[in-house]
Design a protein around this motif. Structure first.
Motif, short mmCIF file in Angstrom:
data_model
loop_
_atom_site.label_atom_id
_atom_site.label_comp_id
_atom_site.label_asym_id
_atom_site.label_seq_id
_atom_site.Cartn_x
_atom_site.Cartn_y
_atom_site.Cartn_z
N ARG A 1 0.82 -1.21 0.00
CA ARG A 1 0.00 0.00 0.00
C ARG A 1 0.86 1.27 0.00
O ARG A 1 0.42 2.32 -0.46
CB ARG A 1 -0.94 0.00 1.19
N ALA A 2 2.10 1.15 0.48
CA ALA A 2 2.97 2.32 0.59
C ALA A 2 3.83 2.57 -0.64
O ALA A 2 4.43 3.64 -0.76
CB ALA A 2 3.87 2.15 1.81
N ILE A 3 3.89 1.60 -1.55
CA ILE A 3 4.81 1.73 -2.70
C ILE A 3 4.62 3.04 -3.48
O ILE A 3 5.60 3.74 -3.74
CB ILE A 3 4.74 0.50 -3.63
N PRO A 4 3.40 3.43 -3.87
CA PRO A 4 3.28 4.68 -4.66
C PRO A 4 3.84 5.90 -3.92
O PRO A 4 4.60 6.68 -4.50
CB PRO A 4 1.77 4.82 -4.89
N GLN A 5 3.50 6.05 -2.66
CA GLN A 5 3.99 7.19 -1.89
C GLN A 5 5.50 7.10 -1.69
O GLN A 5 6.22 8.10 -1.83
CB GLN A 5 3.28 7.26 -0.53
N ALA A 6 6.00 5.91 -1.39
CA ALA A 6 7.45 5.73 -1.18
C ALA A 6 8.23 6.06 -2.44
O ALA A 6 9.28 6.71 -2.38
CB ALA A 6 7.74 4.30 -0.73
N MET A 7 7.73 5.64 -3.60
CA MET A 7 8.43 5.92 -4.85
C MET A 7 8.40 7.41 -5.18
O MET A 7 9.34 7.96 -5.74
CB MET A 7 7.84 5.10 -6.01
N ALA A 8 7.31 8.07 -4.82
CA ALA A 8 7.18 9.51 -5.08
C ALA A 8 8.10 10.33 -4.18
O ALA A 8 8.50 11.44 -4.54
CB ALA A 8 5.73 9.96 -4.90
N GLN A 9 8.45 9.79 -3.01
CA GLN A 9 9.22 10.56 -2.03
C GLN A 9 10.69 10.15 -1.94
O GLN A 9 11.40 10.65 -1.07
CB GLN A 9 8.56 10.43 -0.65
N THR A 10 11.14 9.26 -2.80
CA THR A 10 12.54 8.84 -2.77
C THR A 10 13.14 8.96 -4.17
O THR A 10 12.42 9.04 -5.16
CB THR A 10 12.69 7.38 -2.27
N ASP A 11 14.46 8.97 -4.22
CA ASP A 11 15.15 9.11 -5.50
C ASP A 11 15.86 7.83 -5.94
O ASP A 11 15.94 7.56 -7.13
CB ASP A 11 16.20 10.22 -5.41
N LEU A 12 16.40 7.07 -5.00
CA LEU A 12 17.27 5.95 -5.34
C LEU A 12 16.69 4.58 -4.98
O LEU A 12 17.33 3.56 -5.23
CB LEU A 12 18.63 6.11 -4.64
N VAL A 13 15.49 4.55 -4.42
CA VAL A 13 14.89 3.29 -3.97
C VAL A 13 14.16 2.61 -5.14
O VAL A 13 13.41 3.25 -5.87
CB VAL A 13 13.90 3.53 -2.81
N CYS A 14 14.42 1.31 -5.30
CA CYS A 14 13.74 0.50 -6.31
C CYS A 14 12.83 -0.49 -5.60
O CYS A 14 13.21 -1.08 -4.59
CB CYS A 14 14.74 -0.27 -7.17
N SER A 15 11.65 -0.69 -6.14
CA SER A 15 10.66 -1.54 -5.50
C SER A 15 10.24 -2.67 -6.44
O SER A 15 10.30 -2.53 -7.66
CB SER A 15 9.43 -0.70 -5.13
N SER A 16 9.81 -3.77 -5.83
CA SER A 16 9.27 -4.89 -6.61
C SER A 16 8.33 -5.69 -5.74
O SER A 16 8.37 -5.61 -4.51
CB SER A 16 10.40 -5.79 -7.12
N VAL A 17 7.48 -6.45 -6.41
CA VAL A 17 6.56 -7.36 -5.72
C VAL A 17 6.62 -8.69 -6.46
O VAL A 17 6.37 -8.75 -7.65
CB VAL A 17 5.11 -6.82 -5.72
N ASN A 18 6.97 -9.74 -5.74
CA ASN A 18 7.02 -11.08 -6.32
C ASN A 18 5.68 -11.75 -6.08
O ASN A 18 5.36 -12.10 -4.95
CB ASN A 18 8.16 -11.87 -5.68
N VAL A 19 4.88 -11.92 -7.13
CA VAL A 19 3.55 -12.49 -6.99
C VAL A 19 3.46 -13.95 -7.42
O VAL A 19 2.41 -14.57 -7.29
CB VAL A 19 2.49 -11.68 -7.75
N GLY A 20 4.55 -14.48 -7.93
CA GLY A 20 4.50 -15.86 -8.39
C GLY A 20 5.86 -16.51 -8.44
O GLY A 20 6.89 -15.85 -8.48
#
Length: 157
Positions: A129-148
């Motif tokens: 739930r926090a990924i969109p806000q976290a990506m908007a407020q950081t510069d160097l952080v990369c995010s992923s979600v493993n769904v399978g």
């Protein structure tokens, strides 16, 4: 032992074919940061990353100089953040990761991730739930979600 033909061939690859090393990565486990009061989690994470990776960029640059081959990205990869953020503010954790990455001088930090292929834990849902806000407020952080995965299949939730 290198012969002159191999050296010249390598120089041609660097000059004409733009040979480079795409990325060097330092993996850092943050599991030891999870136990303890949640308020101290951010300091423990920052301290662990900056202590472990303080020489990553200078070491990468020394390798570049020694071999004469550019390293395009120096990065850090951490334990999936969802494993340590239950009870914590995942956006504040992302900001902490960003600050640590900037302190270390790396190009990016990966691992702001959730592994939900077998289901959701509290930390997974908070992080998702926090990924969109976290990506908007950081510069160097990369995010992923493993769904399978091959073994577990795909989590359709």
């Amino acid at each position: 032992m290198l012969n002159s033909n191999e050296i010249l061939q390598t120089l041609r690859m660097i000059d004409q074919n733009k040979l480079d090393v795409r990325t060097i990565t330092m993996g850092i486990s943050l599991l030891e940061c999870a136990p303890g009061p949640v308020d101290g989690l951010y300091d423990r994470v920052y301290d662990r990353i900056t202590r472990q990776a303080e020489n990553l960029v200078p070491t990468g640059e020394a390798i570049e100089r020694e071999f004469g081959i550019p390293i395009v990205n120096k990065r850090i990869s951490i334990t999936p953040a969802a494993l340590i953020c239950a009870g914590a503010d995942p956006v504040k954790l992302a900001q902490t990761l960003d600050r640590a990455a900037k302190t270390c001088g790396v190009n990016f930090i990966g691992g702001y991730s959730a592994l939900v292929h077998k289901g959701f834990a509290k930390g997974d849902e908070l992080l998702l739930r926090a990924i969109p806000q976290a990506m908007a407020q950081t510069d160097l952080v990369c995010s992923s979600v493993n769904v399978g995965s091959t073994r577990a299949g795909i989590n359709m939730d």
